[in-house]
Scaffold this motif. Sequence first.
Motif, PDB file in Angstrom:
ATOM      1  N   GLY A 476     -12.068   0.783  14.979  1.00 51.82           N
ATOM      2  CA  GLY A 476     -10.637   0.951  14.753  1.00 51.82           C
ATOM      3  C   GLY A 476      -9.977  -0.331  14.279  1.00 51.82           C
ATOM      4  O   GLY A 476      -9.234  -0.339  13.290  1.00 51.82           O
ATOM      5  N   SER A 477     -10.258  -1.436  14.941  1.00 49.40           N
ATOM      6  CA  SER A 477      -9.565  -2.666  14.545  1.00 49.40           C
ATOM      7  C   SER A 477      -9.992  -3.087  13.151  1.00 49.40           C
ATOM      8  O   SER A 477      -9.178  -3.571  12.364  1.00 49.40           O
ATOM      9  CB  SER A 477      -9.804  -3.777  15.563  1.00 49.40           C
ATOM     10  N   ASN A 478     -11.258  -2.883  12.815  1.00 49.90           N
ATOM     11  CA  ASN A 478     -11.664  -3.296  11.475  1.00 49.90           C
ATOM     12  C   ASN A 478     -11.093  -2.394  10.389  1.00 49.90           C
ATOM     13  O   ASN A 478     -10.741  -2.880   9.314  1.00 49.90           O
ATOM     14  CB  ASN A 478     -13.187  -3.399  11.378  1.00 49.90           C
ATOM     15  N   ILE A 479     -10.963  -1.109  10.675  1.00 50.69           N
ATOM     16  CA  ILE A 479     -10.300  -0.251   9.694  1.00 50.69           C
ATOM     17  C   ILE A 479      -8.866  -0.712   9.491  1.00 50.69           C
ATOM     18  O   ILE A 479      -8.404  -0.963   8.380  1.00 50.69           O
ATOM     19  CB  ILE A 479     -10.302   1.227  10.156  1.00 50.69           C
ATOM     20  N   THR A 480      -8.146  -0.865  10.612  1.00 56.52           N
ATOM     21  CA  THR A 480      -6.720  -1.195  10.518  1.00 56.52           C
ATOM     22  C   THR A 480      -6.495  -2.540   9.835  1.00 56.52           C
ATOM     23  O   THR A 480      -5.701  -2.652   8.898  1.00 56.52           O
ATOM     24  CB  THR A 480      -6.103  -1.232  11.923  1.00 56.52           C
ATOM     25  N   PHE A 481      -7.205  -3.547  10.283  1.00 59.41           N
ATOM     26  CA  PHE A 481      -6.852  -4.880   9.808  1.00 59.41           C
ATOM     27  C   PHE A 481      -7.420  -5.160   8.421  1.00 59.41           C
ATOM     28  O   PHE A 481      -6.832  -5.915   7.641  1.00 59.41           O
ATOM     29  CB  PHE A 481      -7.262  -5.935  10.841  1.00 59.41           C
ATOM     30  N   LEU A 482      -8.532  -4.522   8.084  1.00 55.36           N
ATOM     31  CA  LEU A 482      -9.022  -4.665   6.714  1.00 55.36           C
ATOM     32  C   LEU A 482      -8.049  -3.982   5.750  1.00 55.36           C
ATOM     33  O   LEU A 482      -7.731  -4.513   4.683  1.00 55.36           O
ATOM     34  CB  LEU A 482     -10.416  -4.062   6.595  1.00 55.36           C
ATOM     35  N   ALA A 483      -7.547  -2.816   6.175  1.00 59.12           N
ATOM     36  CA  ALA A 483      -6.561  -2.132   5.331  1.00 59.12           C
ATOM     37  C   ALA A 483      -5.346  -3.030   5.117  1.00 59.12           C
ATOM     38  O   ALA A 483      -4.771  -3.070   4.025  1.00 59.12           O
ATOM     39  CB  ALA A 483      -6.147  -0.815   5.973  1.00 59.12           C
ATOM     40  N   MET A 484      -4.973  -3.763   6.147  1.00 62.31           N
ATOM     41  CA  MET A 484      -3.823  -4.656   6.008  1.00 62.31           C
ATOM     42  C   MET A 484      -4.099  -5.777   5.019  1.00 62.31           C
ATOM     43  O   MET A 484      -3.235  -6.147   4.214  1.00 62.31           O
ATOM     44  CB  MET A 484      -3.449  -5.251   7.368  1.00 62.31           C
ATOM     45  N   GLY A 513      -6.949   3.846  11.969  1.00 66.79           N
ATOM     46  CA  GLY A 513      -7.608   2.877  12.844  1.00 66.79           C
ATOM     47  C   GLY A 513      -6.847   2.702  14.147  1.00 66.79           C
ATOM     48  O   GLY A 513      -7.440   2.627  15.231  1.00 66.79           O
ATOM     49  N   ALA A 514      -5.519   2.661  14.028  1.00 62.44           N
ATOM     50  CA  ALA A 514      -4.709   2.474  15.231  1.00 62.44           C
ATOM     51  C   ALA A 514      -4.889   3.660  16.181  1.00 62.44           C
ATOM     52  O   ALA A 514      -4.969   3.488  17.403  1.00 62.44           O
ATOM     53  CB  ALA A 514      -3.242   2.309  14.855  1.00 62.44           C
TER      54      ALA A 514
END
Lengths: 583, 120
Positions: A476-484, A513-514
């Motif tokens: 989840g964190s890698n999806i969210t923060f990579l998207a950012m 991700g969140a």
Amino acid sequence: MQITGQLTLTVLMGLFLVIIAAWLARIEDWRSYTPLGSGGAAGESGYVSQEKPTGISRWLTTVDHKDIGMLYGAYGVLAFVVGGLMIMVMRVELLDPGMTLISNSFYNSLLTSHGITMLFLFGTPIIAAFANYLVPLLIGADDMAFPRINAIAFWLLPPGALLIWAGFFPLGDIIPAQTAWTLYTPLSTGAGGGNQANAGVDLMILGLHLTGVSATMGSINFIATIITERAEEVTWANLDIFSWTILTQSGLILFAFPLLGSALLMLLLDRNLGTSFFAIEAGGTMLWQHLFWFFGHPEVYILVLPPMGIVSYVLPRFAGRRLFGFKFVVYSTLAIGVLSFGVWAHHMFATGMDPRLRASFMAVSMAIAIPSAVKTFNWITTLWNGKVRLTTPMLFCVGFVSNFILGGVTGVFLASIPVDLVLHDTYYVVGHFHYVVMGAIAFAGFAGLYYWFPMFTGRMYQRRLGKIHFWTWMIGSNITFLAMIVLGYGGMPRRYATYLPKFATFHQLATLGALLMFVGGLVWTYNFVVSWLEGPRVQDGDPWNLRDDGMYTNEWQWFQDRQETAITDGGDEDVVADGGTEE
Amino acid sequence: MDEQPGLSDQYRMASPWPLFVALGIPIAELGILFDVFVVAVAGLLLFCGSLTGMIREAGYAETAWRPLAVFAVLLFAVGGVLAFTDVSLVTRGYAILTAGGILAAAGIGGELFVPKRDPV
Ligand code: HEM
Ligand SMILES: [Cu+2]
């Protein structure tokens, strides 16, 4: 009307004081002695009462470092849940550019509160939780050097939180602050036609000030404890890595937080009493940014050093080898501590400051990546050829290293002026620091929570659920923060409740991700609550089988001693007494 | 480490004062910042009173009366500056002076009229 209002207030305040006095008189009653001089230092005299009171009074009056550690922990976890729920509302709002779940101004309020909650009400306290519980055990001290100040530092936090969140409560015309956590002037001085002159902003600033006072008191206590209260066999040469990071962190707090406190007071004076420290004509806008970031950058290291300490402490236990290059990990901690005061203006590259100054801040910012990399290589080398056991705490440690690399590398790019001028104030920055604060700091916090869970509670959590928690968060964190990061490359500015349709896909990914992390959070909550109440009891003082690898440490020894005496007493109940199940 | 592990739960430490020191600070700050007279006075009383309790508990002072008087002097100084100099925050100054007055009365009254206990 006025008069009756004043009168009621007076009566209320009087009553309040009388109730407190009455309660104190009762409490004083169970003291059957006249205290003798203790000089505030540890020892069984002075502040010692005959025995711990029971029930709620115990928690309100305790000055025992382990109890206070548990209080800090409960507080930090609660704040983490609040801050997490806030961000979930925001991420849902960002699912679609046309979404109208919440108003733009409410989005700004949540944004402000999320940042402050996570940094000041979760980050600093959860570190203090580990430090309070563990440092005295690790260095062989009876308690903290100043147990009462320790308690004061904790009890400043709940009022601080109430003030910071005050704007969200239905209190007349008070509205939540929308200044973002950086409180940039002139917006935060309430100048202009906006609504930030509202008392809600004053309350938040006061709350922030309280948490700063609390952190400063705590840091003085840790410095004094680590320097003066070590047992004889604990020397500087064999002081454990976690205590080293706490010592360094406390030093940073001591220099950074009082400055924030003063700047906040100046801001309050500007807002309420007509001073003009931050007047636009006098260059006040730049002044605020300098003051804020002189605190703000060290603050990020205040938050990251102890988690690095936790990882340096826990990771070797499951790699079956001692920490590689221990000395260099300590040196790099100290180096980061010193350098972190020389990089603050990298947050201000885009302000039009003097280019020569800018270049020097760029150089130091790049230099600080070196000690960070030293640590990273040491963790990796510790794993190399080790007998790795992928328990939940270990998974979180490895996740920490992975996420910290991504966060650190993106940071180095931001430290380069030409790159920063393009990426400043975009989602790239948001991605960068979330890799560090969530991906690394929070991960290390959870590594610690899982690792010491048996000690804190006397019981074991459900391993399977722990692993599910880890994987949902890692993915989840890698999806969210990579998207950012990608959004930032595309030019998506940070801090907006809406956006151009072309950004929709990656915002939706970030929300996905969140949501994954939200599910993981539910699993974790369930696991901890249920395991604490009815998990299997830990049978010996070595739940991680550290003795097999010769990695056994002080705090588990203490745990074992306590368990053994509890058993010989025949008291099944006593096993968890300090775990604080009896709130 | 724990010399008497078995006894650790019987000889624990507790003090009622820190909680109220910590409560006194925000209450006093709120009262002074927003210029609410009673709240400022109550907060200062709570803060100084609890600190006094702590000082006595730690054995730095034998009775509460002298620390109270010292706090009164400090409050007089600060309140005086606010009320009577160019700072000119008159109402806030009077709130602080009032708190100082109450503490002074308690301190002096206690010293004069409360019979001394024999030290145990
Ligand atoms: C390898 C070392 C690091 C470097 C070189 C670095 C560099 C930077 C730079 C240049 C910025 C400003 C970007 C901009 O606003 O244009 C920034 C922002 C930020 N960094 Fe880092 N960083 C590093 C590590 C960290 C760590 C360890 C943390 C957290 C513990 C962190 C937290 C933050 C935060 C919170 C911000 C955003 C502040 C804001 O504007 O709200 N950074 N970083
Ligand atoms: Cu920085």
